[in-house]
Design a protein around this motif. Structure first.
Motif, mmCIF file in Angstrom:
data_model
loop_
_atom_site.group_PDB
_atom_site.id
_atom_site.type_symbol
_atom_site.label_atom_id
_atom_site.label_comp_id
_atom_site.label_asym_id
_atom_site.label_seq_id
_atom_site.Cartn_x
_atom_site.Cartn_y
_atom_site.Cartn_z
ATOM 1 N N SER A 165 60.082 5.999 -19.087
ATOM 2 C CA SER A 165 60.339 5.405 -21.430
ATOM 3 C C SER A 165 59.671 4.685 -21.514
ATOM 4 O O SER A 165 59.434 4.130 -22.418
ATOM 5 N N SER A 166 60.202 3.814 -20.358
ATOM 6 C CA SER A 166 60.041 2.124 -20.553
ATOM 7 C C SER A 166 58.338 1.242 -20.750
ATOM 8 O O SER A 166 58.365 0.343 -21.456
ATOM 9 N N LEU A 167 57.289 2.320 -20.386
ATOM 10 C CA LEU A 167 55.763 1.422 -20.972
ATOM 11 C C LEU A 167 55.942 1.759 -21.456
ATOM 12 O O LEU A 167 54.740 1.030 -21.908
ATOM 13 N N GLY A 168 55.853 2.052 -22.958
ATOM 14 C CA GLY A 168 55.324 2.250 -24.236
ATOM 15 C C GLY A 168 53.808 2.612 -24.156
ATOM 16 O O GLY A 168 53.449 3.137 -22.813
ATOM 17 N N PRO A 169 53.332 3.030 -25.207
ATOM 18 C CA PRO A 169 51.621 3.514 -25.084
ATOM 19 C C PRO A 169 50.810 2.490 -24.789
ATOM 20 O O PRO A 169 51.181 1.104 -24.888
ATOM 21 N N ILE A 170 49.676 2.787 -24.910
ATOM 22 C CA ILE A 170 48.310 2.167 -24.866
ATOM 23 C C ILE A 170 47.783 1.663 -25.935
ATOM 24 O O ILE A 170 47.876 2.399 -26.987
ATOM 25 N N ILE A 171 47.916 0.544 -26.461
ATOM 26 C CA ILE A 171 47.496 0.001 -27.568
ATOM 27 C C ILE A 171 45.832 -0.826 -27.622
ATOM 28 O O ILE A 171 45.745 -1.537 -26.463
ATOM 29 N N LEU A 231 34.465 1.842 -31.183
ATOM 30 C CA LEU A 231 35.164 2.081 -30.390
ATOM 31 C C LEU A 231 36.601 3.055 -30.511
ATOM 32 O O LEU A 231 36.859 3.977 -29.914
ATOM 33 N N ARG A 232 36.779 2.758 -31.999
ATOM 34 C CA ARG A 232 37.574 3.531 -32.355
ATOM 35 C C ARG A 232 37.824 5.600 -32.825
ATOM 36 O O ARG A 232 38.360 6.089 -32.396
ATOM 37 N N LYS A 233 36.609 5.151 -32.567
ATOM 38 C CA LYS A 233 36.265 6.949 -32.882
ATOM 39 C C LYS A 233 36.415 7.999 -31.563
ATOM 40 O O LYS A 233 36.703 8.686 -31.518
ATOM 41 N N PHE A 234 36.457 7.098 -29.846
ATOM 42 C CA PHE A 234 36.378 7.922 -28.990
ATOM 43 C C PHE A 234 38.111 7.177 -28.052
ATOM 44 O O PHE A 234 38.063 7.705 -27.268
ATOM 45 N N LEU A 235 38.429 5.804 -28.896
ATOM 46 C CA LEU A 235 39.791 5.568 -28.088
ATOM 47 C C LEU A 235 39.883 5.673 -28.516
ATOM 48 O O LEU A 235 39.629 4.279 -29.431
ATOM 49 N N PRO A 236 41.593 5.980 -28.754
ATOM 50 C CA PRO A 236 42.545 6.186 -29.388
ATOM 51 C C PRO A 236 43.003 4.509 -29.904
ATOM 52 O O PRO A 236 43.149 4.272 -28.468
ATOM 53 N N ALA A 237 43.852 4.107 -30.870
ATOM 54 C CA ALA A 237 44.079 2.434 -31.036
ATOM 55 C C ALA A 237 45.691 2.438 -30.244
ATOM 56 O O ALA A 237 45.960 1.324 -29.495
ATOM 57 N N ARG A 238 45.751 3.660 -30.148
ATOM 58 C CA ARG A 238 47.155 3.937 -29.117
ATOM 59 C C ARG A 238 47.587 5.791 -28.634
ATOM 60 O O ARG A 238 47.100 6.476 -28.865
ATOM 61 N N ILE A 239 47.999 5.930 -27.455
ATOM 62 C CA ILE A 239 47.709 6.250 -26.466
ATOM 63 C C ILE A 239 49.297 6.575 -25.746
ATOM 64 O O ILE A 239 50.036 6.163 -25.269
ATOM 65 N N GLY A 240 49.672 7.935 -26.731
ATOM 66 C CA GLY A 240 51.653 7.472 -26.482
ATOM 67 C C GLY A 240 51.263 8.889 -25.003
ATOM 68 O O GLY A 240 52.044 9.470 -24.810
ATOM 69 N N TYR A 241 50.604 9.482 -23.892
ATOM 70 C CA TYR A 241 50.506 10.228 -22.874
ATOM 71 C C TYR A 241 49.033 9.991 -22.272
ATOM 72 O O TYR A 241 48.372 10.327 -21.878
ATOM 73 N N SER A 284 53.042 6.926 -12.259
ATOM 74 C CA SER A 284 54.202 6.972 -13.302
ATOM 75 C C SER A 284 53.745 7.288 -14.823
ATOM 76 O O SER A 284 52.644 8.229 -14.523
ATOM 77 N N VAL A 285 54.932 8.217 -15.520
ATOM 78 C CA VAL A 285 53.907 8.849 -16.834
ATOM 79 C C VAL A 285 54.494 8.813 -18.098
ATOM 80 O O VAL A 285 55.871 8.160 -17.625
ATOM 81 N N TYR A 286 54.442 8.647 -18.937
ATOM 82 C CA TYR A 286 54.518 8.347 -19.808
ATOM 83 C C TYR A 286 53.908 9.399 -21.650
ATOM 84 O O TYR A 286 53.044 9.453 -21.833
ATOM 85 N N ARG A 287 54.706 9.939 -21.413
ATOM 86 C CA ARG A 287 54.849 10.980 -22.967
ATOM 87 C C ARG A 287 55.767 11.173 -24.220
ATOM 88 O O ARG A 287 56.620 10.977 -23.566
ATOM 89 N N LYS A 288 55.401 10.200 -25.159
ATOM 90 C CA LYS A 288 56.023 9.794 -26.100
ATOM 91 C C LYS A 288 55.537 10.627 -27.355
ATOM 92 O O LYS A 288 54.363 10.795 -28.305
#
Ligand code: GRE
Ligand code: ZN
Length: 263
Positions: free
Chosen positions: A43-49, A180-190, A259-263
């Motif tokens: 959980s320390s990774l945080g989302p992809i921005i 790019l926004r349309k197919f790559l979300p600004a924040r990837i939480g999983y 590793s897996v991040y899911r929030k």
């Protein structure tokens, strides 16, 4: 065959890549089969921005003889995901299967399942001047892999798919506008994260892989458009070679942690 690596002829196919490109025979290669129950929650990774201009950007769509790729003029930056540095988007390209989407085509697999399409958003470490320089560095690259299954029509990708026929053959390019926004979300939480390699020669082991956990959709007719528009071979070749199955098989994990991040 003159090519020293390829997907389609036995003599230059993935099992032979290491003969010309020794890194392809090393032990931290990509892609991998991600076994979700073996992945380690962090959980320390945080989302992809992903940050950058949100207006549509001019760019180029091209056939490089192995894949179809897009480069954009606008600057997009990757951060978060436990990365120490920021990374700059170099471009994105596709790996896919053949006319039967049930046979797979993605590079990464999840629990032994391959998907018909995977798009790689390739970023290079912003502390290096360009992709070429970054590829020589051990902390050079971070790639976001997005998997696609057959399902709902994908509005974001459709505009690019309509132009594939203009880049049917290697070396062809055409200008595109894309957001790019349309197919790559600004924040990837999983997502899943592991250390691996380029999935094409030179197979250098300097890629931080971020594989999105949420699978996107593309319609069957859109998928068919991809697998029926492109060629590995030059125009007028005696034996035209459709661009199909441009994926590398999964490689051994050899004790690496996913590793897996899911929030
Ligand atoms: C590829 O060629 O498929 C590739 C790159 C860079 C990073 C990852 C990747 O060129 O799969
Ligand atoms: Zn790739």
């Amino acid at each position: 065959y003159s090519a020293d690596w390829c997907y389609e002829h036995e003599e230059c196919a993935p099992p032979h890549w290491y003969l010309h490109y020794p890194s392809c025979g090393l032990s931290s290669q990509s892609p991998i089969n991600i076994i979700t129950y073996n992945s380690v929650a962090d959980s320390s990774l945080g989302p992809i921005i992903v940050e950058g201009s949100d207006a549509t950007s001019e760019g180029e769509l091209g056939n490089n003889g192995h894949s179809v790729e897009v480069t954009l003029k606008a600057r997009y930056t990757l951060s978060g995901a436990g990365l120490t540095d920021a990374y700059t988007l170099a471009g994105f390209h596709a790996h896919f299967g053949n006319s039967d989407p049930a046979l797979g085509g993605s590079e990464h697999q999840i629990n032994g399942k391959a998907f018909p399409l995977e798009i790689h958003f390739v970023f290079y470490n912003s502390k290096y001047i360009d992709l070429t320089e970054a590829k020589k560095q051990s902390d050079g690259l971070a790639v976001i892999g997005v998997l696609f299954q057959i399902g709902s029509f994908n509005y974001a990708l459709d505009h690019l798919l309509g132009q594939l026929s203009q880049v049917a053959y290697p070396g062809q390019k055409t200008s595109v506008r894309a957001d790019l926004r349309k197919f790559l979300p600004a924040r990837i939480g999983y997502y899943f994260k592991y250390n691996g390699s380029l999935t094409t020669p030179t197979c250098s082991e300097n890629v931080t892989w971020l594989v999105a956990g949420n699978v996107q959709t593309i319609s069957l007719s859109q998928y068919t458009q991809i697998v029926s528009s492109l060629y590995f071979s030059q125009p007028g070749a005696a034996e035209p070679l459709p661009m199909l199955d441009n994926f590398r098989p999964t490689q051994p994990l050899n004790g690496r942690t996913v590793s897996v991040y899911r929030k």
